[in-house]
Design an enzyme around this catalytic site. Structure first.
Site, PDB file in Angstrom:
ATOM      1  N   GLU A 176     -14.044   2.249  55.651  1.00 21.31           N
ATOM      2  CA  GLU A 176     -14.120   1.821  57.120  1.00 21.31           C
ATOM      3  C   GLU A 176     -15.158   0.483  57.336  1.00 21.31           C
ATOM      4  OE1 GLU A 176     -14.345   4.635  60.051  1.00 21.31           O
ATOM      5  OE2 GLU A 176     -12.508   5.526  59.446  1.00 21.31           O
ATOM      6  N   GLU A 369      -8.055   9.635  55.896  1.00 19.89           N
ATOM      7  CA  GLU A 369      -8.363  10.437  56.753  1.00 19.89           C
ATOM      8  C   GLU A 369      -7.464  10.469  58.027  1.00 19.89           C
ATOM      9  OE1 GLU A 369     -12.408   9.482  58.321  1.00 19.89           O
ATOM     10  OE2 GLU A 369     -13.209   9.034  56.392  1.00 19.89           O
TER      11      GLU A 369
END
Ligand code: NOJ
Length: 466
Positions: A176, A369
């Site tokens: 991320e 995720e």
């Protein structure tokens, strides 16, 4: 009817290919604890969590789930739940305490034991190299806005590949980049807590460069490794079909998705990126001494083996919100079961996966995720009845199956998270696990969702063994 739906299997489960990878995910700082053991150094999260007012209740990852000491029983639990794959993260400061020099032998030993422990239990590791614990020493020299940090990460990655390439095949360079760059350096909501848009875009570019350098290093050490990068991707939709809402949605998409996806998978920033970031230092023509230097985009866009996607949010963007001066987008259908108001919109995941395949890459996509925080609690009988999480996971796994039915190449799904853990600035107030953690006693209790997931995997495995 409702409970049957909640406890059933994802409708499209049968569409997943036999070799589809099911797993769960965690990150080092969120579960390990042992902050001053095994020769571990200090990271920006150690510093940030110690700064008054930065995290909820002043919570830190000092102890977290004490996984540093309990990893064997945690892996036993994972095995007993029949989970075939595990996305874990090697802490940079455990392996290289000050961000330079040789690897710390105690850190190497810890992670080699952990990986061997996974193999011994038949669980396939996927390792993330950077999940936010930048050595404080590197932050003191400027952190991610400093190009030198990207170079240090490339060198670190080379050492890690040499130390683990024999036992870890699948690697994720960066987790991320959006959170690293913008939450960390522009919005100040994550470590190191800076609030400068120039630092934000500089960090964004340098984190991408760090990915490119790590990819190159891993390939040089061992060309057979599978390497990808995980981006968080939001599904952004305009509130109406007005041109004004479309323009706001486009701007939100640039900041959420395109500023990372365009250079990674197309080798160039697009016009939307320049509109948003040129004033803060994103240069159009690569130049020595500038943020984007000659050769950077080639490194950043070198072909990966798979695409990692973390997905949580469908956002509705509108000119009306933008005109109010705050966030130009809000969560679609905020789920009141979630104690963070996060949405339960599986169609957003399908949208994101189809878009990756359409606009960016035909390589296998892993959902690295996906999950939801609920106000979970253990009943006096010791049960955690998280039926809303089952409903959530059911819908999102079904969305993966639907994407596959439509021809999108999705190769795996990792639920966030294996167990409740330290949710960064939110401390221990948010529980994402399929395993409940009582932090006072460190007792783990598989939630209803863990047994449901076990069943989903078992059903899927019947196909694999046919
Ligand atoms: C993404 C991050 O990678 C992870 O560390 C975090 O806990 C989850 N999102 C939930 O916010």
């Amino acid at each position: 009817m409702t409970s049957e739906l909640k406890l059933g299997l994802p409708a499209s489960l049968g569409s997943l290919p036999a070799d589809f990878v099911f797993g769960t995910a965690t990150a080092a700082y969120q579960i390990e604890g042992g902050w001053n053991e095994g020769g571990r150094g200090m990271s920006i999260w150690d510093t940030y969590a110690r700064t008054p007012g930065k995290t909820r209740n002043g919570d830190s990852g000092d102890i977290a789930n004490d996984h540093f000491h309990r990893w064997e029983s945690d892996l036993d639990l994972m095995q007993s739940l029949g989970i075939p794959a595990y996305r874990l993260n090697f802490s940079w400061v455990r392996l290289q305490p000050t961000g330079s020099g040789p690897l710390n032998p105690q850190g190497v030993e810890f992670y080699r034991n952990l990986i061997q422990g996974l193999h011994a239990r038949g669980i396939k590791p996927f390792v993330t190299l950077y999940h936010w614990d930048l050595p404080q020493t590197l932050e003191d020299k400027g952190g991610w806005p400093n190009r030198e940090t990207a170079i240090a990460f490339g060198e670190y990655s080379r050492l890690v590949a040499a130390a683990f390439g024999d036992i870890v095949a699948d690697w994720i360079t960066i987790n991320e980049a959006w959170c690293v760059a913008f939450l960390g350096y522009e919005m100040g909501q994550h470590a190191p807590g800076k609030t400068d848009p120039k630092l934000g875009i500089a960090a964004a570019h340098n984190v991408l460069l760090a990915h490119g350098l790590a990819l190159q290093a891993l390939r040089e050490v061992n060309p057979s490794l599978n390497v990808g990068i995980t981006n968080i991707m939001n599904h952004v939709v305009p509130k109406t079909d007005s041109a004004a809402d479309a323009a706001v949605a486009d701007a939100v998409d640039v900041r959420s998705n395109r500023v990372f996806m365009e250079p990674l998978y197309k080798g160039a920033y697009d016009e939307g990126c320049f509109a948003a970031f040129e004033q803060h230092g994103l240069n159009r023509v690569p130049a020595a001494g500038a943020l984007v230097q000659p050769g950077d985009l080639e490194l950043i866009s070198a072909e990966v083996d798979f695409i990692g996607v973390n997905h949580y949010h469908t956002l509705i963007a509108s000119a009306e919100l933008a005109s109010q001066g705050g966030m130009p987008a809000q969560m679609a259908e905020p789920n009141h079961q979630s104690n963070w108001g996060w949405p339960n919109t599986p169609w957003g995941l399908k949208g994101v996966l189809d878009r990756v395949a359409r606009d960016y890459s035909k390589k296998p996509i892993f959902v690295t995720e996906n999950g939801i925080t609920l106000a979970d609690y253990a009943t006096p009988e010791g049960k955690v009845n998280d039926f809303d999480r089952i409903d959530y996971l059911n819908g999102y796994i079904d969305a993966v199956g639907q994407a596959i039915q439509g021809g999108t190449n999705v190769a795996g799904y990792f639920a966030w998270s294996f167990m409740d853990n330290y949710e960064w600035a939110e401390g221990y107030s948010k529980r994402f696990g399929i395993v409940y953690v009582d932090y006072a006693s460190q007792i783990r209790i598989p939630k209803a969702s863990a047994y449901w997931y076990q069943n989903v995997i078992a059903e899927h495995n019947k196909k694999a063994t046919k």
